[in-house]
Design a protein around this motif. Structure first.
Motif, PDB file in Angstrom:
ATOM      1  N   ARG A 136      10.222  23.722 -44.234  1.00 10.15           N
ATOM      2  CA  ARG A 136      10.871  22.937 -43.182  1.00 10.15           C
ATOM      3  C   ARG A 136      10.016  21.748 -42.746  1.00 10.15           C
ATOM      4  NH1 ARG A 136      14.651  20.607 -40.753  1.00 10.15           N
ATOM      5  NH2 ARG A 136      15.150  21.049 -38.576  1.00 10.15           N
ATOM      6  N   LEU A 137       8.714  21.906 -42.761  1.00  6.63           N
ATOM      7  CA  LEU A 137       7.826  20.862 -42.240  1.00  6.63           C
ATOM      8  C   LEU A 137       8.021  19.492 -42.897  1.00  6.63           C
ATOM      9  CD1 LEU A 137       4.429  22.670 -41.556  1.00  6.63           C
ATOM     10  CD2 LEU A 137       5.615  21.135 -39.981  1.00  6.63           C
ATOM     11  N   PRO A 138       8.038  19.378 -44.233  1.00  4.89           N
ATOM     12  CA  PRO A 138       8.181  18.040 -44.833  1.00  4.89           C
ATOM     13  C   PRO A 138       9.454  17.333 -44.386  1.00  4.89           C
ATOM     14  CG  PRO A 138       7.477  19.622 -46.472  1.00  4.89           C
ATOM     15  CD  PRO A 138       7.840  20.418 -45.255  1.00  4.89           C
ATOM     16  N   GLU A 139      10.553  18.062 -44.334  1.00  5.46           N
ATOM     17  CA  GLU A 139      11.816  17.463 -43.900  1.00  5.46           C
ATOM     18  C   GLU A 139      11.688  16.887 -42.494  1.00  5.46           C
ATOM     19  OE1 GLU A 139      16.409  18.847 -42.847  1.00  5.46           O
ATOM     20  OE2 GLU A 139      15.017  20.248 -43.798  1.00  5.46           O
ATOM     21  N   ILE A 140      11.072  17.653 -41.590  1.00  8.20           N
ATOM     22  CA  ILE A 140      10.903  17.188 -40.216  1.00  8.20           C
ATOM     23  C   ILE A 140       9.958  15.994 -40.149  1.00  8.20           C
ATOM     24  CG2 ILE A 140       9.923  17.839 -37.970  1.00  8.20           C
ATOM     25  CD1 ILE A 140      11.051  20.627 -38.404  1.00  8.20           C
ATOM     26  N   LEU A 141       8.934  15.980 -41.008  1.00 10.82           N
ATOM     27  CA  LEU A 141       7.971  14.877 -41.020  1.00 10.82           C
ATOM     28  C   LEU A 141       8.500  13.635 -41.738  1.00 10.82           C
ATOM     29  CD1 LEU A 141       4.706  16.907 -41.740  1.00 10.82           C
ATOM     30  CD2 LEU A 141       5.419  15.921 -39.552  1.00 10.82           C
ATOM     31  N   GLY A 142       9.643  13.751 -42.393  1.00 10.92           N
ATOM     32  CA  GLY A 142      10.245  12.604 -43.056  1.00 10.92           C
ATOM     33  C   GLY A 142       9.723  12.351 -44.447  1.00 10.92           C
ATOM     34  N   ILE A 143       9.250  13.399 -45.124  1.00  8.14           N
ATOM     35  CA  ILE A 143       8.751  13.258 -46.490  1.00  8.14           C
ATOM     36  C   ILE A 143       9.390  14.327 -47.368  1.00  8.14           C
ATOM     37  CG2 ILE A 143       6.558  12.262 -45.725  1.00  8.14           C
ATOM     38  CD1 ILE A 143       5.244  14.960 -46.232  1.00  8.14           C
ATOM     39  N   ASN A 144       9.143  14.226 -48.675  1.00 12.53           N
ATOM     40  CA  ASN A 144       9.655  15.204 -49.619  1.00 12.53           C
ATOM     41  C   ASN A 144       8.651  16.335 -49.816  1.00 12.53           C
ATOM     42  OD1 ASN A 144      12.000  13.640 -50.152  1.00 12.53           O
ATOM     43  ND2 ASN A 144      10.812  12.379 -51.577  1.00 12.53           N
ATOM     44  N   GLN A 145       9.139  17.486 -50.270  1.00  9.52           N
ATOM     45  CA  GLN A 145       8.267  18.637 -50.495  1.00  9.52           C
ATOM     46  C   GLN A 145       7.156  18.318 -51.489  1.00  9.52           C
ATOM     47  OE1 GLN A 145       8.918  21.592 -48.804  1.00  9.52           O
ATOM     48  NE2 GLN A 145       6.970  22.413 -49.526  1.00  9.52           N
ATOM     49  N   ASP A 146       7.469  17.535 -52.532  1.00 11.20           N
ATOM     50  CA  ASP A 146       6.459  17.226 -53.546  1.00 11.20           C
ATOM     51  C   ASP A 146       5.457  16.178 -53.089  1.00 11.20           C
ATOM     52  OD1 ASP A 146       7.997  14.947 -53.642  1.00 11.20           O
ATOM     53  OD2 ASP A 146       8.591  15.158 -55.741  1.00 11.20           O
ATOM     54  N   GLU A 147       5.610  15.697 -51.855  1.00 10.07           N
ATOM     55  CA  GLU A 147       4.644  14.746 -51.311  1.00 10.07           C
ATOM     56  C   GLU A 147       3.569  15.436 -50.475  1.00 10.07           C
ATOM     57  OE1 GLU A 147       7.333  10.696 -51.208  1.00 10.07           O
ATOM     58  OE2 GLU A 147       7.561  12.126 -49.544  1.00 10.07           O
ATOM     59  N   LEU A 148       3.623  16.761 -50.401  1.00  7.53           N
ATOM     60  CA  LEU A 148       2.500  17.526 -49.867  1.00  7.53           C
ATOM     61  C   LEU A 148       1.402  17.586 -50.922  1.00  7.53           C
ATOM     62  CD1 LEU A 148       4.275  20.622 -48.237  1.00  7.53           C
ATOM     63  CD2 LEU A 148       3.683  18.436 -47.172  1.00  7.53           C
ATOM     64  N   ASP A 149       0.170  17.777 -50.478  1.00  5.89           N
ATOM     65  CA  ASP A 149      -0.947  17.956 -51.412  1.00  5.89           C
ATOM     66  C   ASP A 149      -0.922  19.398 -51.912  1.00  5.89           C
ATOM     67  OD1 ASP A 149      -3.444  18.362 -52.667  1.00  5.89           O
ATOM     68  OD2 ASP A 149      -4.377  16.796 -51.458  1.00  5.89           O
ATOM     69  N   GLY A 150      -0.566  19.573 -53.180  1.00  2.50           N
ATOM     70  CA  GLY A 150      -0.437  20.908 -53.728  1.00  2.50           C
ATOM     71  C   GLY A 150      -1.732  21.679 -53.823  1.00  2.50           C
ATOM     72  N   ASN A 151      -2.881  20.995 -53.713  1.00  2.00           N
ATOM     73  CA  ASN A 151      -4.181  21.668 -53.790  1.00  2.00           C
ATOM     74  C   ASN A 151      -4.676  22.148 -52.431  1.00  2.00           C
ATOM     75  OD1 ASN A 151      -4.544  21.214 -56.635  1.00  2.00           O
ATOM     76  ND2 ASN A 151      -4.986  19.058 -56.147  1.00  2.00           N
ATOM     77  N   LEU A 152      -3.958  21.808 -51.359  1.00  2.00           N
ATOM     78  CA  LEU A 152      -4.393  22.142 -50.005  1.00  2.00           C
ATOM     79  C   LEU A 152      -3.234  22.792 -49.260  1.00  2.00           C
ATOM     80  CD1 LEU A 152      -6.257  18.788 -49.323  1.00  2.00           C
ATOM     81  CD2 LEU A 152      -7.351  21.017 -49.565  1.00  2.00           C
ATOM     82  N   PRO A 153      -3.113  24.094 -49.340  1.00  2.86           N
ATOM     83  CA  PRO A 153      -1.980  24.781 -48.696  1.00  2.86           C
ATOM     84  C   PRO A 153      -1.918  24.514 -47.188  1.00  2.86           C
ATOM     85  CG  PRO A 153      -3.157  26.257 -50.181  1.00  2.86           C
ATOM     86  CD  PRO A 153      -3.983  25.019 -50.070  1.00  2.86           C
ATOM     87  N   VAL A 154      -0.698  24.470 -46.671  1.00  4.04           N
ATOM     88  CA  VAL A 154      -0.492  24.327 -45.233  1.00  4.04           C
ATOM     89  C   VAL A 154      -1.016  25.587 -44.536  1.00  4.04           C
ATOM     90  CG1 VAL A 154       1.226  24.100 -43.396  1.00  4.04           C
ATOM     91  CG2 VAL A 154       1.528  22.871 -45.572  1.00  4.04           C
ATOM     92  N   VAL A 155      -1.817  25.394 -43.480  1.00  2.81           N
ATOM     93  CA  VAL A 155      -2.331  26.525 -42.712  1.00  2.81           C
ATOM     94  C   VAL A 155      -2.200  26.219 -41.221  1.00  2.81           C
ATOM     95  CG1 VAL A 155      -3.977  27.292 -44.471  1.00  2.81           C
ATOM     96  CG2 VAL A 155      -4.706  25.644 -42.721  1.00  2.81           C
ATOM     97  N   MET A 156      -2.337  27.277 -40.429  1.00  6.80           N
ATOM     98  CA  MET A 156      -2.443  27.139 -38.981  1.00  6.80           C
ATOM     99  C   MET A 156      -3.908  27.303 -38.607  1.00  6.80           C
ATOM    100  SD  MET A 156      -0.344  26.659 -36.376  1.00  6.80           S
ATOM    101  CE  MET A 156       1.228  27.508 -36.592  1.00  6.80           C
TER     102      MET A 156
END
Length: 294
Positions: A136-156
């Motif tokens: 859900r986060l990329p959509e809310i941030l206005g980017i695509n899922q593949d525009e996340l850095d795949g080497n750095l997982p999202v964490v809290m």
């Protein structure tokens, strides 16, 4: 009442996060402190009470448009820089402050007429983020899922308050992000987080300065100019992933808000946890006088 506007985490004497500082704070109730913070009109205001015989620790509280928060990196840097100038303090000092969520160490280094200030963060805790939220986060941030850095997982990450750490695959994408703040606020509230710290790490030059943006609609700040606590969280996260003993990084923020500044992060492994310091320089923007009707 006298107050200061201080830029924290400046870069070459410019930019930085504008922060309100009130020294020698009277014993006002919370609603009056909130009123003063609103009158100053900045994203954060620090209220400082000097030590006394009855209360030997310096006390500090932080207010945002949405109310009081537990701690604040740039608020701490701004407050202690204002104290240095107001009381004409000189030389290196290590002191403790009583924040809302505990006692924190502050180090002041004064060398060749350049003052740097470092806050030792509270222990940082990490937790995983469920897949539905990651999607859900990329959509809310206005980017695509593949525009996340795949080497750095999202964490809290939490030094007292939760925030998402989200790696972005390129600097241009980071700069172009245009979040849906209403939806981000809802998602953050569902995850008991104050916001989202998005950052870019150049994979070809991992020792270069990093760039980041902080979105914190839960505390009434859609985009924070510079967020020191999140910078320290990121430093600890990168050290955790690297397996190294220590790490130093610099994180550039505020460039899209015309207040570009720099946070210095120093982190090392100590007794099974991370010991993290966030710091930088500051400057006084102006002194102001407030008419307080109480």
């Amino acid at each position: 009442m006298k107050a200061y506007k201080v830029a924290a985490f400046t870069k070459a004497d410019s930019g930085g996060s504008p922060t309100g500082v009130v020294l020698n704070t009277p014993e006002f109730p919370d609603e009056q402190l909130q009123f003063i913070a609103d009158q100053i009109g900045l994203s954060h205001t620090a209220f400082v009470t000097e030590p006394t015989a009855e209360s030997p620790l310096l006390r500090i509280r932080f207010f945002c448009p949405a109310g009081e928060i537990l701690n604040c990196g740039h608020g701490t840097i701004a407050a202690h820089y204002a104290r240095i100038k107001h009381f004409n303090l000189q030389g290196k000092q290590v002191l403790c402050q009583q924040a809302k969520n505990g006692i924190q160490q502050v180090e002041i280094v004064d060398q060749n007429n350049r003052v740097a200030l470092f806050l030792k963060q509270d222990p940082i805790q990490f937790s995983t983020v469920d897949l539905a939220t990651v999607l859900r986060l990329p959509e809310i941030l206005g980017i695509n899922q593949d525009e996340l850095d795949g080497n750095l997982p999202v964490v809290m990450a939490s030094p007292g308050s939760n925030r998402f750490l989200i790696g972005i695959s390129s600097l241009s994408i980071l700069n172009q992000m245009n979040p849906d703040f209403d939806q981000l606020k809802i998602l953050c509230q569902q995850n008991h987080a104050i916001g989202c710290f998005a950052y870019y790490l150049d994979p070809l030059n991992p020792t270069a300065d990093m760039t980041a943006r902080m979105f914190a609609p839960v505390i009434g700040i859609n985009e924070d100019v510079i967020n020191g606590n999140s910078s320290g969280c990121l430093g600890a996260y990168l050290l955790q992933l690297s397996g190294q003993h220590s790490l130093e990084i610099r994180i550039r923020q505020g460039h899209l808000l015309h207040q570009e500044g720099m946070v210095h992060v120093k982190v090392k492994r100590t007794d099974g946890h991370f010991e993290t310091f966030i710091g930088g320089e500051a400057k006084i923007i102006e002194e102001i006088s407030l008419a307080i009707p109480f």
